[in-house]
Scaffold this motif. Structure first.
Motif, PDB file in Angstrom:
ATOM      1  N   TYR A  64     -79.420 -19.984  36.567  1.00 37.63           N
ATOM      2  CA  TYR A  64     -78.339 -19.329  35.809  1.00 37.63           C
ATOM      3  C   TYR A  64     -77.559 -18.375  36.721  1.00 37.63           C
ATOM      4  O   TYR A  64     -76.325 -18.382  36.747  1.00 37.63           O
ATOM      5  CB  TYR A  64     -78.912 -18.562  34.606  1.00 37.63           C
ATOM      6  CG  TYR A  64     -77.827 -17.901  33.796  1.00 37.63           C
ATOM      7  CD1 TYR A  64     -77.193 -18.578  32.762  1.00 37.63           C
ATOM      8  CD2 TYR A  64     -77.384 -16.605  34.105  1.00 37.63           C
ATOM      9  CE1 TYR A  64     -76.162 -17.990  32.035  1.00 37.63           C
ATOM     10  CE2 TYR A  64     -76.349 -16.010  33.391  1.00 37.63           C
ATOM     11  CZ  TYR A  64     -75.752 -16.708  32.350  1.00 37.63           C
ATOM     12  OH  TYR A  64     -74.716 -16.135  31.644  1.00 37.63           O
ATOM     13  N   LEU A  65     -78.290 -17.557  37.474  1.00 34.68           N
ATOM     14  CA  LEU A  65     -77.619 -16.552  38.316  1.00 34.68           C
ATOM     15  C   LEU A  65     -76.743 -17.239  39.364  1.00 34.68           C
ATOM     16  O   LEU A  65     -75.601 -16.844  39.598  1.00 34.68           O
ATOM     17  CB  LEU A  65     -78.665 -15.654  38.990  1.00 34.68           C
ATOM     18  CG  LEU A  65     -79.419 -14.719  38.024  1.00 34.68           C
ATOM     19  CD1 LEU A  65     -80.642 -14.121  38.704  1.00 34.68           C
ATOM     20  CD2 LEU A  65     -78.493 -13.615  37.506  1.00 34.68           C
ATOM     21  N   CYS A 115     -87.637 -25.342  25.076  1.00 29.27           N
ATOM     22  CA  CYS A 115     -87.337 -25.067  26.488  1.00 29.27           C
ATOM     23  C   CYS A 115     -86.324 -26.071  27.062  1.00 29.27           C
ATOM     24  O   CYS A 115     -85.707 -25.809  28.097  1.00 29.27           O
ATOM     25  CB  CYS A 115     -88.601 -24.985  27.340  1.00 29.27           C
ATOM     26  SG  CYS A 115     -89.410 -26.553  27.641  1.00 29.27           S
ATOM     27  N   MET A 116     -86.117 -27.209  26.342  1.00 30.57           N
ATOM     28  CA  MET A 116     -85.118 -28.176  26.814  1.00 30.57           C
ATOM     29  C   MET A 116     -83.719 -27.561  26.754  1.00 30.57           C
ATOM     30  O   MET A 116     -82.875 -27.828  27.603  1.00 30.57           O
ATOM     31  CB  MET A 116     -85.152 -29.441  25.951  1.00 30.57           C
ATOM     32  CG  MET A 116     -86.521 -30.056  25.806  1.00 30.57           C
ATOM     33  SD  MET A 116     -87.243 -30.527  27.365  1.00 30.57           S
ATOM     34  CE  MET A 116     -86.630 -32.187  27.499  1.00 30.57           C
ATOM     35  N   ASP A 117     -83.492 -26.711  25.744  1.00 29.07           N
ATOM     36  CA  ASP A 117     -82.203 -26.010  25.645  1.00 29.07           C
ATOM     37  C   ASP A 117     -81.958 -25.193  26.911  1.00 29.07           C
ATOM     38  O   ASP A 117     -80.838 -25.141  27.426  1.00 29.07           O
ATOM     39  CB  ASP A 117     -82.211 -25.033  24.445  1.00 29.07           C
ATOM     40  CG  ASP A 117     -82.330 -25.744  23.114  1.00 29.07           C
ATOM     41  OD1 ASP A 117     -81.554 -26.686  22.877  1.00 29.07           O
ATOM     42  OD2 ASP A 117     -83.199 -25.373  22.298  1.00 29.07           O
ATOM     43  N   GLU A 149     -79.046 -25.772  29.638  1.00 24.38           N
ATOM     44  CA  GLU A 149     -78.003 -24.742  29.810  1.00 24.38           C
ATOM     45  C   GLU A 149     -77.798 -24.375  31.281  1.00 24.38           C
ATOM     46  O   GLU A 149     -76.677 -24.105  31.704  1.00 24.38           O
ATOM     47  CB  GLU A 149     -78.372 -23.491  28.986  1.00 24.38           C
ATOM     48  CG  GLU A 149     -77.304 -22.434  29.078  1.00 24.38           C
ATOM     49  CD  GLU A 149     -77.507 -21.258  28.131  1.00 24.38           C
ATOM     50  OE1 GLU A 149     -78.337 -21.338  27.200  1.00 24.38           O
ATOM     51  OE2 GLU A 149     -76.817 -20.239  28.348  1.00 24.38           O
ATOM     52  N   VAL A 150     -78.879 -24.365  32.069  1.00 19.53           N
ATOM     53  CA  VAL A 150     -78.732 -23.926  33.465  1.00 19.53           C
ATOM     54  C   VAL A 150     -78.562 -25.094  34.442  1.00 19.53           C
ATOM     55  O   VAL A 150     -78.542 -24.890  35.651  1.00 19.53           O
ATOM     56  CB  VAL A 150     -79.926 -23.041  33.904  1.00 19.53           C
ATOM     57  CG1 VAL A 150     -80.039 -21.820  33.006  1.00 19.53           C
ATOM     58  CG2 VAL A 150     -81.233 -23.823  33.937  1.00 19.53           C
ATOM     59  N   GLY A 151     -78.472 -26.319  33.911  1.00 17.49           N
ATOM     60  CA  GLY A 151     -78.192 -27.459  34.794  1.00 17.49           C
ATOM     61  C   GLY A 151     -79.417 -28.030  35.502  1.00 17.49           C
ATOM     62  O   GLY A 151     -79.298 -28.633  36.560  1.00 17.49           O
ATOM     63  N   LYS A 156     -82.800 -15.165  29.477  1.00 18.82           N
ATOM     64  CA  LYS A 156     -82.264 -13.954  28.838  1.00 18.82           C
ATOM     65  C   LYS A 156     -82.063 -12.852  29.877  1.00 18.82           C
ATOM     66  O   LYS A 156     -81.007 -12.212  29.926  1.00 18.82           O
ATOM     67  CB  LYS A 156     -83.261 -13.509  27.754  1.00 18.82           C
ATOM     68  CG  LYS A 156     -82.737 -12.499  26.798  1.00 18.82           C
ATOM     69  CD  LYS A 156     -81.675 -13.118  25.962  1.00 18.82           C
ATOM     70  CE  LYS A 156     -81.341 -12.404  24.716  1.00 18.82           C
ATOM     71  NZ  LYS A 156     -80.179 -12.996  24.062  1.00 18.82           N
ATOM     72  N   ALA A 157     -83.071 -12.634  30.717  1.00 20.07           N
ATOM     73  CA  ALA A 157     -82.974 -11.575  31.731  1.00 20.07           C
ATOM     74  C   ALA A 157     -81.815 -11.873  32.681  1.00 20.07           C
ATOM     75  O   ALA A 157     -81.032 -10.981  33.029  1.00 20.07           O
ATOM     76  CB  ALA A 157     -84.288 -11.466  32.503  1.00 20.07           C
TER      77      ALA A 157
END
Ligand code: FAD
Length: 415
Positions: free
Chosen positions: A23-24, A52-54, A58-60, A316-317
């Motif tokens: 994500y970052l 956890c698939m979501d 989401e992050v590719g 989330k973090a």
């Protein structure tokens, strides 16, 4: 080695660290992951939840995982004696993924890190975080020990501690606190199955309940190997004598459903034992850091929630840190601690009520009510933030109440 400076240092390349890093990186944050082991490395936690698939999507990271052809998990089966209770994720109350995987984590986590590297994330393997200091502004200096014994330092604005059972910041900052989950331990290994039963019988993930506190897991993988393990009170697990192989072989005799299937198999590695595995912390974040995944909290393996919490908290973090780096206000207490604790407390109720026997009463003596089953199924799929689900919103009391009604009904029928 030369000291380095980054915006975010992530400790540990398990699912929590990988999702946070992806994500970052996707949001142009300068991130570095430091991982103590060389991958592929063994870690337990092989049965995932649809939720956890979501996160992977989401992050590719989802496509790289799909390419691995791990065994699809579309539900779960619980057995007690002659009674079988099956959950099918396509029949769950909350919308969302209705499948996930059961996968050897060495391969799973390796696939995640390979994809991260491909995407350009800086991951350093065989490097261990050994010390962390925070300065007045809450920026940190972290000391890293490399595999060949050299030391260097990383300066970071934030640390995400995703070190799992390494529990780096809880140890260094004295944040550990006893878990409220009753103490249990586990012993497990992988086996090669030469004659796995055909069809779903061979591949279904199953929890064979031996008594209120003791259960046996069977997690077949697509590579032909199967993970097997016992969970029970620590005294029970330790009451078996001999080598780890002898102890696990003795325990196998307790499973009347599975003994024949596994009585002659060879263990692929010496069975490992984790004692009193539940962990908790006094705080989930502080100035300049957040704890995610197992470094923050681990309840119990019975509902396979570990990896899902690891990815939920990692994501989330990472989102909150990205906001803060963009000079937006972040309320860490509300948006991180309260949010995570909400989900943890739902699962904690299910784990506690599993070991009081109330949830087992519902599973094995009365989950004929389709709507109740759909609602519980959504929790077992990891959708524990959906407060429209009565079995999420009223988790503190609903399991007890339903179990009580089932017992009363049975009593009135037998009278
Ligand atoms: P991990 O996957 O543990 O990754 C942490 C990483 O940090 C490791 O690679 C480690 O090498 C690295 N690290 C540690 N210390 C340092 C350091 N000082 N410096 C740098 N790197 C460091 N969960 C499920 O979802 N499903 C299950 O079926 C399941 N079964 C379980 C069975 C048992 C008996 C137990 C005890 C747990 C089970 N779990 C299960 C929980 C699961 O193992 C964890 O929740 C999950 O692995 C947590 O992921 P993570 O990313 O937080 O940490």
């Amino acid at each position: 080695m030369k000291d380095v400076q980054v915006d975010v240092l992530i400790i540990g390349a398990g699912p929590s660290g990988c999702v946070a890093a992806a994500y970052l990186h996707k949001h142009q944050v300068n991130v570095k992951v430091v991982e103590k082991s060389v991958f592929p490395r063994f870690v337990i936690g092989e049965s995932l939840l649809p939720r956890c698939m979501d996160h992977f999507e989401e992050v590719g990271l989802l496509d790289a995982l799909i390419a691995q052809n791990f065994e699809i998990k579309s539900g779960a089966r619980f057995i007690r004696g002659e009674t079988i209770c099956e959950f099918d994720f396509s029949e769950k109350y909350t919308a969302g993924y209705d499948w996930t995987w059961q996968a050897p984590r060495a391969d799973f986590d390796f696939a995640l890190t390979k994809e991260l590297k491909k995407q350009g994330v800086d991951i350093a393997f065989n490097q261990e975080v050994v010390a962390v200091e925070f300065d007045e502004e809450s920026a940190s200096q972290t000391t890293i020990k490399t595999g060949n014994g050299e030391h260097y330092r990383i300066k970071a604005k934030f640390i995400i501690d995703s070190s799992g059972y390494g529990r780096v910041l809880p140890r260094l900052l004295n944040l550990d606190k006893p878990s409220t989950i009753p103490e249990h331990s586990s012993i497990f290994s992988h086996v090669k199955e030469e004659a796995r039963p055909a069809g779903t019988e061979g591949t279904f993930i199953t929890f064979d309940v031996l008594d209120t506190d003791t259960w046996f897991w069977v997690i077949p993988f697509s590579n032909g190997n199967t993970s097997i393990g016992f969970v029970g009170k620590t005294d029970f697990i330790n009451s078996f004598e001999g080598t780890p192989e002898e102890r696990l072989a003795q325990m196998l005799k307790k499973s009347s459903y599975y003994y024949e299937r596994f009585k002659n198999v060879d263990f692929l590695f010496e069975p490992k034992s984790i004692q009193n595995y539940s962990k908790s912390v006094t705080q989930l974040y502080g100035k300049g850091y957040a704890l995610t995944g197992n470094s923050a909290e681990f309840l119990d393996p019975v509902f396979s929630s570990g990896v899902t919490f690891a990815t939920e908290s990692g994501l989330k973090a990472a989102k909150l840190i990205t906001k803060e780096l963009n000079n937006e206000f972040v309320d860490w207490e509300k948006d991180y601690a309260e949010y995570m604790k909400k989900g943890v407390s739902v699962f904690a109720s299910y784990v506690k009520e599993w070991y009081t026997g109330n949830l087992q009463t519902i599973f094995f003596e009365g989950v004929d009510n389709k709507e109740i089953k759909r609602q519980i199924c959504a929790v077992l799929a990891g959708y524990v933030w959906d407060e429209t689900n009565p079995f999420v919103k009223n988790h503190h009391r609903l399991i007890k109440t339903v179990a009580k009604v089932i017992r009363l009904e049975k009593r009135s029928i037998s009278n």
